[in-house]
Design a protein around this motif. Structure first.
Motif, PDB file in Angstrom:
ATOM      1  N   GLU A  29     -34.016 -20.863   0.154  1.00  0.00           N
ATOM      2  CA  GLU A  29     -35.251 -20.098   0.074  1.00  0.00           C
ATOM      3  C   GLU A  29     -36.328 -21.089  -0.337  1.00  0.00           C
ATOM      4  O   GLU A  29     -36.190 -21.777  -1.348  1.00  0.00           O
ATOM      5  CB  GLU A  29     -35.151 -18.978  -0.963  1.00  0.00           C
ATOM      6  N   VAL A  30     -37.377 -21.179   0.458  1.00  0.00           N
ATOM      7  CA  VAL A  30     -38.459 -22.120   0.197  1.00  0.00           C
ATOM      8  C   VAL A  30     -39.722 -21.294  -0.036  1.00  0.00           C
ATOM      9  O   VAL A  30     -40.135 -20.532   0.835  1.00  0.00           O
ATOM     10  CB  VAL A  30     -38.662 -23.085   1.388  1.00  0.00           C
ATOM     11  N   TYR A  31     -40.310 -21.445  -1.216  1.00  0.00           N
ATOM     12  CA  TYR A  31     -41.444 -20.617  -1.615  1.00  0.00           C
ATOM     13  C   TYR A  31     -42.756 -21.316  -1.284  1.00  0.00           C
ATOM     14  O   TYR A  31     -43.029 -22.409  -1.763  1.00  0.00           O
ATOM     15  CB  TYR A  31     -41.361 -20.305  -3.113  1.00  0.00           C
ATOM     16  N   GLY A  32     -43.549 -20.672  -0.458  1.00  0.00           N
ATOM     17  CA  GLY A  32     -44.822 -21.244  -0.038  1.00  0.00           C
ATOM     18  C   GLY A  32     -45.987 -20.438  -0.563  1.00  0.00           C
ATOM     19  O   GLY A  32     -45.851 -19.617  -1.466  1.00  0.00           O
ATOM     20  N   LYS A  33     -47.144 -20.686   0.039  1.00  0.00           N
ATOM     21  CA  LYS A  33     -48.332 -19.908  -0.295  1.00  0.00           C
ATOM     22  C   LYS A  33     -49.234 -19.868   0.929  1.00  0.00           C
ATOM     23  O   LYS A  33     -49.137 -20.709   1.822  1.00  0.00           O
ATOM     24  CB  LYS A  33     -49.057 -20.480  -1.508  1.00  0.00           C
ATOM     25  N   HIS A  34     -50.097 -18.886   0.942  1.00  0.00           N
ATOM     26  CA  HIS A  34     -51.038 -18.743   2.043  1.00  0.00           C
ATOM     27  C   HIS A  34     -52.242 -19.630   1.747  1.00  0.00           C
ATOM     28  O   HIS A  34     -52.777 -19.595   0.647  1.00  0.00           O
ATOM     29  CB  HIS A  34     -51.461 -17.278   2.190  1.00  0.00           C
ATOM     30  N   VAL A  35     -52.634 -20.453   2.727  1.00  0.00           N
ATOM     31  CA  VAL A  35     -53.744 -21.389   2.521  1.00  0.00           C
ATOM     32  C   VAL A  35     -54.730 -21.308   3.678  1.00  0.00           C
ATOM     33  O   VAL A  35     -54.384 -20.896   4.781  1.00  0.00           O
ATOM     34  CB  VAL A  35     -53.244 -22.853   2.392  1.00  0.00           C
ATOM     35  N   SER A  36     -55.957 -21.706   3.403  1.00  0.00           N
ATOM     36  CA  SER A  36     -56.988 -21.907   4.431  1.00  0.00           C
ATOM     37  C   SER A  36     -57.536 -23.300   4.210  1.00  0.00           C
ATOM     38  O   SER A  36     -57.790 -23.701   3.076  1.00  0.00           O
ATOM     39  CB  SER A  36     -58.126 -20.901   4.281  1.00  0.00           C
ATOM     40  N   ARG A  37     -57.713 -24.032   5.298  1.00  0.00           N
ATOM     41  CA  ARG A  37     -58.242 -25.384   5.158  1.00  0.00           C
ATOM     42  C   ARG A  37     -59.074 -25.753   6.377  1.00  0.00           C
ATOM     43  O   ARG A  37     -58.856 -25.251   7.475  1.00  0.00           O
ATOM     44  CB  ARG A  37     -57.124 -26.386   4.922  1.00  0.00           C
ATOM     45  N   THR A  38     -60.011 -26.655   6.135  1.00  0.00           N
ATOM     46  CA  THR A  38     -60.878 -27.140   7.195  1.00  0.00           C
ATOM     47  C   THR A  38     -60.175 -28.285   7.902  1.00  0.00           C
ATOM     48  O   THR A  38     -59.692 -29.213   7.250  1.00  0.00           O
ATOM     49  CB  THR A  38     -62.217 -27.625   6.608  1.00  0.00           C
ATOM     50  N   LEU A  39     -60.104 -28.220   9.206  1.00  0.00           N
ATOM     51  CA  LEU A  39     -59.441 -29.278   9.965  1.00  0.00           C
ATOM     52  C   LEU A  39     -60.216 -30.576   9.847  1.00  0.00           C
ATOM     53  O   LEU A  39     -61.442 -30.594   9.951  1.00  0.00           O
ATOM     54  CB  LEU A  39     -59.314 -28.879  11.435  1.00  0.00           C
ATOM     55  N   GLY A  40     -59.510 -31.658   9.613  1.00  0.00           N
ATOM     56  CA  GLY A  40     -60.143 -32.965   9.509  1.00  0.00           C
ATOM     57  C   GLY A  40     -60.787 -33.229   8.163  1.00  0.00           C
ATOM     58  O   GLY A  40     -61.329 -34.295   7.920  1.00  0.00           O
ATOM     59  N   ASP A  41     -60.743 -32.259   7.266  1.00  0.00           N
ATOM     60  CA  ASP A  41     -61.371 -32.406   5.956  1.00  0.00           C
ATOM     61  C   ASP A  41     -60.320 -32.855   4.950  1.00  0.00           C
ATOM     62  O   ASP A  41     -59.393 -32.120   4.646  1.00  0.00           O
ATOM     63  CB  ASP A  41     -61.977 -31.068   5.523  1.00  0.00           C
ATOM     64  N   VAL A  42     -60.472 -34.058   4.455  1.00  0.00           N
ATOM     65  CA  VAL A  42     -59.548 -34.574   3.454  1.00  0.00           C
ATOM     66  C   VAL A  42     -60.222 -34.439   2.101  1.00  0.00           C
ATOM     67  O   VAL A  42     -61.304 -34.976   1.879  1.00  0.00           O
ATOM     68  CB  VAL A  42     -59.198 -36.053   3.731  1.00  0.00           C
ATOM     69  N   GLN A  43     -59.598 -33.695   1.212  1.00  0.00           N
ATOM     70  CA  GLN A  43     -60.170 -33.505  -0.112  1.00  0.00           C
ATOM     71  C   GLN A  43     -59.248 -34.119  -1.147  1.00  0.00           C
ATOM     72  O   GLN A  43     -58.065 -33.805  -1.198  1.00  0.00           O
ATOM     73  CB  GLN A  43     -60.350 -32.016  -0.404  1.00  0.00           C
TER      74      GLN A  43
END
Length: 171
Positions: A29-43
């Motif tokens: 069982e691998v626990y993840g999370k829901h994410v939103s990210r900008t493509l090409g944006d490295v933070q």
């Protein structure tokens, strides 16, 4: 870092950057999370955007989804009904047992003893599952299952993968 790959296709399925749990010695069982990210944006953590680099008003493409799926380029697939899923499971389990008998005979009994309970449980939750192949989209390999569970009051995506269908690679 460890990465788990499908033994039949070589596709990356997940890594140890996520919280993992081994259930009945047959299912990760691998626990993840829901994410939103900008493509090409490295933070970078702790970095401040430069004042000179003002936003030029361009539209940035974003993607959102489960981090495990996005990071390991898993591809959603599906089954028409529970019968089709059952057929896949039976065929896949036969392939796994054959592979175990050839490469790891000591694990065959553990697998056979524990897998029936896990499969019965999965079939009972069929309508709540999403299905994902690795990046190659080869349905002859492992098809991971994803479900959402209420953990600490949050809806948490949990990726389910058969332990014996994976090989662990250290980096």
């Amino acid at each position: 870092m460890k990465i788990w790959k499908d033994i039949f296709t070589g596709d990356e399925m997940f890594s140890d950057t996520y919280k993992l749990k081994l259930v009945d010695n047959v299912m990760y069982e691998v626990y993840g999370k829901h994410v939103s990210r900008t493509l090409g944006d490295v933070q970078l953590d702790g970095a401040n955007p430069s004042a000179e680099e003002a936003d030029e008003g361009t539209d940035n493409a974003t993607e959102s989804g489960v981090d495990i799926v996005l990071n390991h380029r898993l591809v959603e697939t599906g089954f028409a009904d529970k019968k089709q899923f059952t057929t896949y499971l039976k065929d896949y389990m036969k392939k796994l047992v054959t592979r175990l008998e050839e490469n790891n005979p000591s694990e065959v009994e553990v697998f056979k003893t524990n897998i029936n309970k896990v499969m019965k449980d999965l079939l009972g939750r069929f309508k709540d599952l999403q299905f994902f192949t690795g990046e190659s989209m080869d349905c002859e390999g492992l098809i991971a299952m994803l479900e959402y569970r209420d953990i600490d009051g949050e809806s948490t995506p949990v990726l389910l993968c058969f332990k014996h269908g994976l090989e662990e690679e250290k980096f």
